[in-house]
Design an enzyme around this catalytic site. Structure first.
Site, PDB file in Angstrom:
ATOM      1  N   ASP A  14       0.839  -1.190   0.000  1.00 36.23           N
ATOM      2  CA  ASP A  14       0.000   0.000   0.000  1.00 36.23           C
ATOM      3  C   ASP A  14       0.881   1.250   0.000  1.00 36.23           C
ATOM      4  O   ASP A  14       1.651   1.457   0.940  1.00 36.23           O
ATOM      5  CB  ASP A  14      -0.881  -0.039   1.259  1.00 36.23           C
ATOM      6  N   ASP A  15       0.792   2.048  -1.049  1.00 35.85           N
ATOM      7  CA  ASP A  15       1.526   3.326  -1.114  1.00 35.85           C
ATOM      8  C   ASP A  15       3.040   3.148  -1.233  1.00 35.85           C
ATOM      9  O   ASP A  15       3.806   3.988  -0.764  1.00 35.85           O
ATOM     10  CB  ASP A  15       1.284   4.199   0.138  1.00 35.85           C
TER      11      ASP A  15
ATOM     12  N   CYS B  41      -5.539   4.641  -3.588  1.00 37.21           N
ATOM     13  CA  CYS B  41      -5.753   3.210  -3.318  1.00 37.21           C
ATOM     14  C   CYS B  41      -6.988   2.617  -3.986  1.00 37.21           C
ATOM     15  O   CYS B  41      -6.896   1.710  -4.804  1.00 37.21           O
ATOM     16  CB  CYS B  41      -5.900   2.959  -1.823  1.00 37.21           C
TER      17      CYS B  41
ATOM     18  N   ASP C 261      -0.299  -0.488  -4.772  1.00 35.18           N
ATOM     19  CA  ASP C 261      -1.512   0.094  -5.373  1.00 35.18           C
ATOM     20  C   ASP C 261      -1.276   1.475  -5.974  1.00 35.18           C
ATOM     21  O   ASP C 261      -1.957   1.883  -6.904  1.00 35.18           O
ATOM     22  CB  ASP C 261      -2.701   0.088  -4.395  1.00 35.18           C
ATOM     23  N   ASN C 262      -0.335   2.217  -5.393  1.00 29.05           N
ATOM     24  CA  ASN C 262       0.061   3.508  -5.981  1.00 29.05           C
ATOM     25  C   ASN C 262       1.388   3.895  -5.360  1.00 29.05           C
ATOM     26  O   ASN C 262       1.833   3.276  -4.389  1.00 29.05           O
ATOM     27  CB  ASN C 262      -1.000   4.597  -5.753  1.00 29.05           C
TER      28      ASN C 262
END
Ligand SMILES: *[C@@H]1O[C@H](CO)[C@@H](O)[C@H](O)[C@H]1NC(C)=O
Ligand SMILES: *[C@@H]1O[C@H](CO)[C@@H](O)[C@H](O)[C@H]1NC(C)=O
Ligand SMILES: *[C@@H]1O[C@H](CO)[C@@H](O)[C@H](O)[C@H]1NC(C)=O
Ligand SMILES: *[C@@H]1O[C@H](CO)[C@@H](O)[C@H](O)[C@H]1NC(C)=O
Ligand SMILES: *[C@@H]1O[C@H](CO)[C@@H](O)[C@H](O)[C@H]1NC(C)=O
Ligand SMILES: *[C@@H]1O[C@H](CO)[C@@H](O)[C@H](O)[C@H]1NC(C)=O
Length: 586
Positions: free
Chosen positions: A47-48, A83, A329-330
Site C-alpha cells: 500500500d503506497d 488506493c 496500489d500507488n
C-alpha cells in the site's frame, strides 16, 4: 513426493516388470497432471509503496526471492494514484473513467460504489474461479469496506478471505480482520504484519492442499501511514508515521529522502494547488526524513512476509508452477515539489510503482522496460491462467518474456478526480493529521517512446503541464507555461516545435479520457484510422499539422469531485479519413 508414494505402492504389489510398467505410467500421470494443471498465482500488493524513492533497495528478501528470480518491469505505472480507484481498476482491468469508482468513499468511490456498479459479481477473482481456480485473499481490499458494511453484501469471488476492515485498516497495532462469513475480530496489541503473515501462510497451506490451481492475494497495509480510529473526528483523519515491527524500529537512522532536483526546490513547481506550496523549513524537512525512514522500517515486515511465503512455497511441489507477482496500489511522494507526504498527484513518484514477476518461463534477473500499467494486470493474469481476454479490458497483456508478441502501447492514461490528501504532522491541520485539498482533478498522458519521454496534463482549472523527462526527469520545468512563444532556441520534441507536439498530445488525451477497451490500447486508431499512425512519432509528421490544429481541446468547465461528464468539456476528437480531411468521431 507423489512419485515416491506411487513407486512404494507398486513395489509392494510385487513383480519387477509390473513395477516398471506401473512406474512408467505413474511418471506419465504425474507429468500429465503437472502439465495440465494451470499455474498458481501468488500476488502481493503493498500500500503506497514508491518506486522512485528507492524503497525497493531496502527489501533484500523481496529482491532475492522475486526480483532476482524473475523480471523487473521498470516502466510500470498506476492509472489513478489513489488506493481504491487504483485497486478497482486492477481488479476489473478498466480505467477509472470506465469503473466510475474514482474515490475512496461514496458517492464517488469506496466499497459501496464498487458494489453499486455491479463489480462484486464481475471482477477478477470470480473470473478466475470460473476458470477453475481456488481463490484466496487476505489484507486490505478496498476503502470504505467497514465493520458495518462488510456483510451487505460480502465480497464475492474468494474461497477463503480475511479482510482488513475500516476504520481499523491502517491501525498498525489495533487492526480488525474479518474472515470468510465470520464476524470481525479485533487484533488489539498485535502488529498488523504479524497478523497478516499468519493468515497468508494459512491460506497458502489451504491452497497447496487443494487439487486446483490457486490464486492467493496478500495485501499488507505497509508502508501506508498509520491511522487510528479514535482520531477520526468530523471527517478529519489523523495520518501518522507508519509503525514498524519492534525489531525494525532502529533501522536506517542515517537514511534520508533522496535529494533529487525536485526535493523541496527553491522555485515552486507543478500546477494547481501544488504551485502555491511554500518552501519547507528544516523542521518539516527533518520530519519528512523521519517519515521516509518509518516507511522503510515498516516495509521490513513485508520483506519478511514475502520471505515466509516464498520459503513455504519452495517447500511444496508447486514452486515451479507458481507465478509470484509483487507490486503496490500507488506510489508516494515526500517533499518533492514541496509536497507533504502523500499520493494523488500525477508525478513520477505517485504513478510509478514496483512490479516484479517470477514464474515458469519468466527470465531471471531480467529488466523489461516496456510501458505497462495496472489495467494491464487483469489481462496478464488471464494470459497466465490461459483464459481468453475480455473485450472490455482497457489494458493488454504485459510482455512477460522478452520475445512475447503482444500489442504494446507507449502511453499511460492517468486520471484523478476530487481532493488530494496531505498526510502527516505538517499536512495543515496541526500537530498530527491529514488535509483534503480540493480541485485536484486532472487528466494526463504519460508517454514513453523512441526518442521521447513526456508527461502532459490538463487540470480542472485548465492549467496545463508538459514535462520532457528526457531532459527534466524530476519534472521541475513545465514547458507548457515556460515557453508560450516559440523561438528558434525553444525546446523541441522529435524535431518539431512544442505547439505541434502539444496538439498531438492533447488529441491523444481527448481519446484516452473516454476510451473503452480497444480504443484505450490503440488510441491513435481513433484519430487516424486509415493512416499508418500508432505512435507520437508517426503522428508528428508535418502532413498532419492541419488536422491536429483543428482538434477540439481537452478542457474542463468546472472542477468536479467525481467523473461528471458535464464538467469535462468537449468529449469527441475529430477523426481523419485520409490524413488531411476529417470528421467528428462518433
Ligand atoms: C472454490 O470456489 C469455487 C466457486 O464457488 C468452487 O467451485 C470450488 O469448488 C471451491 N474450491 C474449494 C477447494 O472448495
Ligand atoms: C481497538 O479496536 C477495538 C475495536 O475493534 C476498540 O474497541 C478498542 O478500543 C481499540 N483499542 C484501542 C487501544 O484503541
Ligand atoms: C516550520 O514550518 C511549519 C509548517 O509550516 C511550522 O508549523 C513551524 O512552526 C515552522 N518551524 C520553524 C522553526 O519555523
Ligand atoms: C507503418 O509504419 C511503420 C513504422 O511506423 C512501418 O514499419 C510500416 O512499414 C508502415 N506500414 C505501411 C503499410 O506503410
Ligand atoms: C475549486 O474549483 C471550483 C470550481 O471549479 C471553484 O469555484 C473553487 O473556488 C475552487 N476552490 C479552490 C480552493 O480553489
Ligand atoms: C459517476 O458516478 C457519479 C456518482 O454517482 C455520477 O454522478 C456520475 O454521473 C457518474 N459518471 C458517469 C460518467 O456515469
Amino acid at each position: 513426493m507423489k512419485l515416491f508414494t506411487v513407486a512404494a505402492l507398486a513395489a509392494s504389489a510385487g513383480a519387477f516388470t509390473d513395477l516398471q510398467t506401473n512406474l512408467q505410467s505413474a511418471v506419465q500421470t504425474v507429468l500429465q497432471h503437472s502439465e495440465s494443471r494451470k499455474p498458481n498465482i501468488l500476488f502481493v500488493i503493498t500500500d503506497d509503496q514508491d518506486l522512485q524513492l528507492d524503497s525497493i533497495n531496502y527489501t533484500p528478501l523481496i529482491s532475492k526471492h522475486v526480483r532476482d528470480q524473475g523480471t523487473f518491469f521498470t516502466n510500470h505505472f498506476v492509472t489513478t494514484a489513489l488506493c481504491c480507484p487504483s485497486r478497482v481498476s486492477l481488479w476489473t482491468g478498466r480505467q477509472a473513467h470506465n469503473t466510475n469508482v474514482t474515490d475512496v468513499k461514496p458517492p464517488y468511490g469506496g466499497y459501496p460504489k464498487f458494489v453499486e456498479r455491479g463489480f462484486n459479481d464481475d471482477f477478477l477473482p470470480i473470473w478466475l474461479q470460473d476458470a477453475g481456480y481456488d481463490t484466496y485473499y487476505t489484507g486490505k481490499m478496498f476503502n470504505a469496506h467497514t465493520v458495518d458494511n462488510y456483510h451487505s453484501p460480502h465480497i464475492n469471488g474468494f474461497n477463503g478471505s480475511d479482510f482488513l476492515l475500516d476504520p481499523y485498516t491502517y491501525s498498525y497495532l489495533n487492526s480488525t480482520y474479518q474472515r470468510n462469513r465470520d464476524a470481525p475480530v479485533s487484533h488489539e496489541g498485535e502488529h498488523t504484519i504479524d497478523v497478516i503473515t499468519r493468515k497468508a501462510l494459512g491460506f497458502l497451506d489451504d491452497a497447496l492442499e487443494g487439487d486446483r490451481p490457486f490464486f492467493l492475494a496478500v495485501s499488507p497495509v505497509a508502508p501506508h501511514s498509520n491511522v487510528d480510529p479514535d482520531a477520526i473526528e468530523g471527517g478529519k483523519i489523523s495520518m501518522t508515521l507508519p509503525i514498524p515491527l519492534k525489531r525494525h524500529e532502529d533501522l536506517f537512522q542515517d537514511v534520508k529522502v533522496p535529494r533529487h532536483e525536485n526535493f523541496n526546490p527553491d522555485q515552486p513547481s507543478g500546477a494547481g494547488w501544488i504551485r502555491d506550496l511554500p518552501k519547507q523549513n528544516q523542521t518539516v524537512v527533518d520530519y519528512n526524513d523521519l517519515f521516509y525512514r518509518s516507511r522503510l522500517q515498516a516495509l521490513q515486515g513485508v520483506d519478511e512476509l514475502v520471505d515466509s511465503l516464498v520459503t513455504r512455497l519452495e517447500e511444496s511441489d508447486q514452486v515451479e508452477n507458481t507465478y509470484i507477482i509483487y507490486t503496490s496500489d500507488n506510489g508516494f511522494h515526500i517533499g518533492q515539489h514541496r509536497l507533504p507526504p502523500g499520493k494523488t498527484c500525477g508525478f513520477e513518484e505517485d504513478i510509478r510503482v514496483p512490479l516484479f514477476i517470477r514464474g515458469p518461463g519468466i527470465p531471471k534477473g531480467h529488466v523489461q522496460d516496456a510501458v505497462t500499467t495496472h489495467v494491464d494486470l487483469a489481462p496478464t493474469f488471464f494470459h497466465l491462467a490461459g483464459i481468453p481476454a475480455r473485450t472490455d479490458f482497457d489494458g493488454t497483456t504485459i510482455p512477460i518474456t522478452p520475445d512475447f508478441e503482444a500489442e504494446r502501447h507507449e502511453h499511460v492514461t492517468v486520471e484523478y478526480w476530487g481532493s488530494a490528501v496531505a498526510e502527516g504532522a505538517f499536512s495543515g491541520i496541526g500537530p498530527q493529521g491529514s488535509t483534503l485539498i480540493p480541485n485536484n482533478t486532472y487528466k494526463s498522458v504519460r508517454l514513453l517512446g523512441e526518442g521521447y519521454n513526456l508527461y502532459y496534463s490538463v487540470w480542472c482549472n485548465n492549467e496545463h503541464e508538459l514535462y520532457d523527462l528526457s531532459t527534466d526527469p524530476y519534472q521541475v520545468n513545465n514547458l507548457y507555461s515556460n515557453s508560450p512563444i516559440e523561438s528558434s532556441d525553444s525546446p523541441q520534441i522529435l524535431g518539431r516545435n512544442l505547439n505541434q507536439a502539444i496538439n498531438r498530445l492533447d488529441a491523444l488525451l481527448m481519446v484516452l479520457k473516454s476510451c473503452q477497451g480497444k480504443t484505450c490500447i490503440q488510441p491513435w486508431d481513433v484519430l487516424q484510422p486509415v493512416d499508418n499512425v500508432s505512435t507520437l512519432r508517426d503522428a508528428l509528421v508535418e502532413e498532419y499539422d492541419g488536422f491536429y490544429a483543428a482538434q477540439p481541446q481537452v478542457s474542463f468547465d468546472w472542477c468536479g469531485e467525481g467523473y461528471i461528464i458535464d464538467a469535462e468539456g468537449p468529449q469527441d476528437p475529430l477523426t481523419s479519413r485520409y490524413g488531411v480531411s476529417w470528421d467528428v468521431w462518433v
